[in-house]
Write a protein that holds these residues in place. Structure first.
Motif, PDB file in Angstrom:
ATOM      1  N   UNK A  50      26.201   4.592  33.637  1.00 49.84           N
ATOM      2  CA  UNK A  50      27.348   3.700  33.818  1.00 49.84           C
ATOM      3  C   UNK A  50      28.626   4.479  34.092  1.00 49.84           C
ATOM      4  N   UNK A  51      28.724   5.700  33.573  1.00 51.86           N
ATOM      5  CA  UNK A  51      29.886   6.550  33.847  1.00 51.86           C
ATOM      6  C   UNK A  51      30.010   6.797  35.345  1.00 51.86           C
ATOM      7  N   UNK A  52      28.885   7.099  35.981  1.00 52.95           N
ATOM      8  CA  UNK A  52      28.896   7.369  37.420  1.00 52.95           C
ATOM      9  C   UNK A  52      29.338   6.131  38.186  1.00 52.95           C
ATOM     10  N   UNK A  53      28.808   4.968  37.800  1.00 55.94           N
ATOM     11  CA  UNK A  53      29.175   3.715  38.467  1.00 55.94           C
ATOM     12  C   UNK A  53      30.672   3.445  38.308  1.00 55.94           C
ATOM     13  N   UNK A  55      33.052   5.605  37.597  1.00 55.80           N
ATOM     14  CA  UNK A  55      33.860   6.650  38.222  1.00 55.80           C
ATOM     15  C   UNK A  55      34.148   6.322  39.672  1.00 55.80           C
ATOM     16  N   UNK A  56      33.171   5.765  40.364  1.00 63.74           N
ATOM     17  CA  UNK A  56      33.360   5.426  41.780  1.00 63.74           C
ATOM     18  C   UNK A  56      33.842   3.986  41.958  1.00 63.74           C
ATOM     19  N   UNK A  57      33.152   3.042  41.297  1.00 71.00           N
ATOM     20  CA  UNK A  57      33.460   1.636  41.500  1.00 71.00           C
ATOM     21  C   UNK A  57      34.835   1.223  41.022  1.00 71.00           C
ATOM     22  N   UNK A  58      35.153   1.515  39.759  1.00 68.10           N
ATOM     23  CA  UNK A  58      36.449   1.108  39.224  1.00 68.10           C
ATOM     24  C   UNK A  58      37.598   1.876  39.861  1.00 68.10           C
ATOM     25  N   UNK A  59      37.375   3.164  40.142  1.00 66.96           N
ATOM     26  CA  UNK A  59      38.433   3.939  40.789  1.00 66.96           C
ATOM     27  C   UNK A  59      38.733   3.382  42.169  1.00 66.96           C
ATOM     28  N   UNK A  60      37.673   3.048  42.919  1.00 69.53           N
ATOM     29  CA  UNK A  60      37.875   2.478  44.257  1.00 69.53           C
ATOM     30  C   UNK A  60      38.539   1.117  44.190  1.00 69.53           C
ATOM     31  N   UNK A 101      32.000   0.258  27.687  1.00 72.46           N
ATOM     32  CA  UNK A 101      32.808   1.425  27.314  1.00 72.46           C
ATOM     33  C   UNK A 101      32.653   2.550  28.320  1.00 72.46           C
ATOM     34  N   UNK A 102      31.434   2.714  28.846  1.00 71.45           N
ATOM     35  CA  UNK A 102      31.168   3.814  29.779  1.00 71.45           C
ATOM     36  C   UNK A 102      31.851   3.607  31.121  1.00 71.45           C
ATOM     37  N   UNK A 103      32.032   2.368  31.523  1.00 77.39           N
ATOM     38  CA  UNK A 103      32.634   2.102  32.827  1.00 77.39           C
ATOM     39  C   UNK A 103      34.034   2.696  32.944  1.00 77.39           C
ATOM     40  N   UNK A 104      34.722   2.803  31.815  1.00 78.02           N
ATOM     41  CA  UNK A 104      36.081   3.329  31.854  1.00 78.02           C
ATOM     42  C   UNK A 104      36.105   4.854  31.870  1.00 78.02           C
ATOM     43  N   UNK A 105      34.999   5.479  31.478  1.00 77.69           N
ATOM     44  CA  UNK A 105      34.950   6.919  31.266  1.00 77.69           C
ATOM     45  C   UNK A 105      35.341   7.710  32.522  1.00 77.69           C
ATOM     46  N   UNK A 327      37.742  10.923  40.648  1.00 76.06           N
ATOM     47  CA  UNK A 327      36.752  10.111  39.945  1.00 76.06           C
ATOM     48  C   UNK A 327      35.331  10.496  40.329  1.00 76.06           C
ATOM     49  N   UNK A 328      35.126  10.799  41.613  1.00 80.63           N
ATOM     50  CA  UNK A 328      33.796  11.218  42.069  1.00 80.63           C
ATOM     51  C   UNK A 328      33.374  12.507  41.391  1.00 80.63           C
ATOM     52  N   UNK A 329      34.335  13.384  41.135  1.00 83.94           N
ATOM     53  CA  UNK A 329      33.992  14.640  40.478  1.00 83.94           C
ATOM     54  C   UNK A 329      33.561  14.420  39.032  1.00 83.94           C
ATOM     55  N   UNK A 330      34.166  13.438  38.361  1.00 79.74           N
ATOM     56  CA  UNK A 330      33.703  13.085  37.015  1.00 79.74           C
ATOM     57  C   UNK A 330      32.272  12.573  37.090  1.00 79.74           C
ATOM     58  N   UNK A 331      31.991  11.780  38.127  1.00 83.64           N
ATOM     59  CA  UNK A 331      30.616  11.329  38.336  1.00 83.64           C
ATOM     60  C   UNK A 331      29.682  12.496  38.566  1.00 83.64           C
TER      61      UNK A 331
END
Length: 396
Positions: A50-53, A55-60, A101-105, A327-331
């Motif tokens: 969910x962190x990866x999702x 990192x890209x989805x919410x940031x975009x 919680x992970x979506x915000x990470x 954000x992609x780099x966090x992913x």
């Protein structure tokens, strides 16, 4: 030092605690919900994916919104997810809470890195990012043992209520202390943010991140088995040994940030090369308790010492569109975590023993060094200012 960096570090501390503390509470969680420990383990895997999702989805999705407002919204999401986990009547609800919680990470660290770097002079950007990430390293050294203790004494749900309270503190701190420049709060189009991925250096940086962190995490994921099954430590000594590893994370993060401000590529080359050598030595000397203690510390130091430089590098080559790339780099960090854990598990499943994840981690780290050398050579041919917005491949 801007006080806003402390507020961001508190948020990072809470998020790091959310990610890692459940590892020490899985037996209690499994018993409470009546599931196997393997099933409870999906609360860790589901979080990472969910962190990866996020990192890209919410940031975009939030590129056109003011960054400070987005950070505050992400912290609210963090609080809600942990509170839902704390009150979860069943396993499925707990998983939903972990996912929320992970979506915000990823988005928090990605956007937070951009905001942190905007609070200081250009020559101190990597150091500012390191200060924010200090919260993440502190979560490993102090937060996880303390959170595990709370969970064991007062029930695992109490730990997540404490984490929710930390989220409230972070929200107030960001609201009161973070004052990003107007330029960083100006609306940014998604198309402009996506233009960062036309840079070959951005892609190379993401690959280095996944491989460098994957190498260290591949060794670290199964470290408890190595410490008890190979080195001969008692199981009761493992938490204290992990505190030493965490201390290495803190020191490496600080030193790596300082050095990256002077020369990003040179710092990354030396740190990644040192990490590869350390992992090779660890694989050879895992039977020795004194050697293992020292190697744990330096593995954490050189492994996490790459983080400020890696995060700063991808933002540097993203130019005027750093948010989504950040954000992609966090992913990429989390993809590296999954890659390392998967590869290390293959070694154990193949009957290669509990040192095999360390050797596999060394190989993955060596591949990161090769990619970093290529990236550095290409960067010398064309500086970051010329690379931004220009599609280049490794062979260009």
């Amino acid at each position: 030092m801007p006080l806003g960096l402390i507020a961001l570090a508190i948020g990072a501390f809470g998020i790091g605690l959310t990610e890692f503390v459940i590892m020490g509470l899985l037996p209690e969680v499994a018993a409470d919900f009546g599931v196997t420990e393997a099933t409870a383990g999906w609360l860790i895997s589901g979080y990472a994916l969910s962190v990866v999702v996020g990192a890209l989805g919410l940031t975009a999705a939030t590129t056109r919104l003011p960054r400070k407002a987005v950070l505050l919204g992400l912290v609210v999401l963090f609080i809600a997810g942990n509170a839902l986990t704390a009150i979860a009547p069943d396993y499925s609800t707990a998983m939903i809470g972990r996912i929320v919680a992970a979506l915000c990470h990823g988005a928090f660290f990605g956007i937070g890195s951009v905001v942190a770097s905007s609070l200081v002079a250009p020559a101190k950007k990597a150091g500012a990012i390191a200060i924010m990430f200090t919260g993440l390293t502190a979560a490993n050294v102090l937060g996880v043992p303390f959170g595990t203790f709370i969970g064991q004494q007062f029930g695992w749900r109490a730990t997540f209520w404490v984490i929710s309270a930390i989220g409230v503190v972070a929200f107030l701190g960001i609201a009161l202390l973070v004052s990003a420049p107007r330029s960083s709060d100006a609306p940014v189009s998604l198309r402009n943010e996506l233009s960062a991925f036309a840079s070959g250096q951005v892609w190379l940086s993401l690959i280095v991140t996944a491989l460098a962190f994957g190498g260290m995490f591949g060794a670290f994921t199964y470290i408890a088995y190595t410490l008890t099954g190979v080195t001969g430590f008692a199981a009761s000594a493992v938490p204290w040994l992990l505190v030493l590893f965490g201390a290495g994370l803190v020191v490496g993060n600080w030193v790596g940030g300082r050095l990256a401000d002077r020369a990003i590529d040179r710092t990354l080359l030396w740190f990644i090369a040192a990490l590869a050598v350390i992992l090779v030595l660890f694989g050879m000397l895992a039977w020795s308790q004194p050697a293992t203690i020292g190697l744990l510390v330096v593995m954490g130091a050189f492994g996490f010492g790459t983080v400020p430089g890696l995060q700063s590098r991808v933002m540097q080559y993203a130019g005027g569109a750093p948010t989504l790339a950040s954000g992609a780099n966090i992913g990429a960090f989390n993809i590296g975590n999954a890659l390392g854990a998967w590869a290390g598990g293959l070694g154990i499943s193949a009957g290669l023993g509990y040192t095999s994840p360390i050797w596999i981690g060394a190989a993955i780290t060596a591949s990161a060094l090769v990619v970093m050398v290529v990236a550095s050579v290409l960067a010398r041919r064309r500086p970051a200012s010329a690379a931004t917005g220009t599609l280049r491949t490794v062979v260009a």
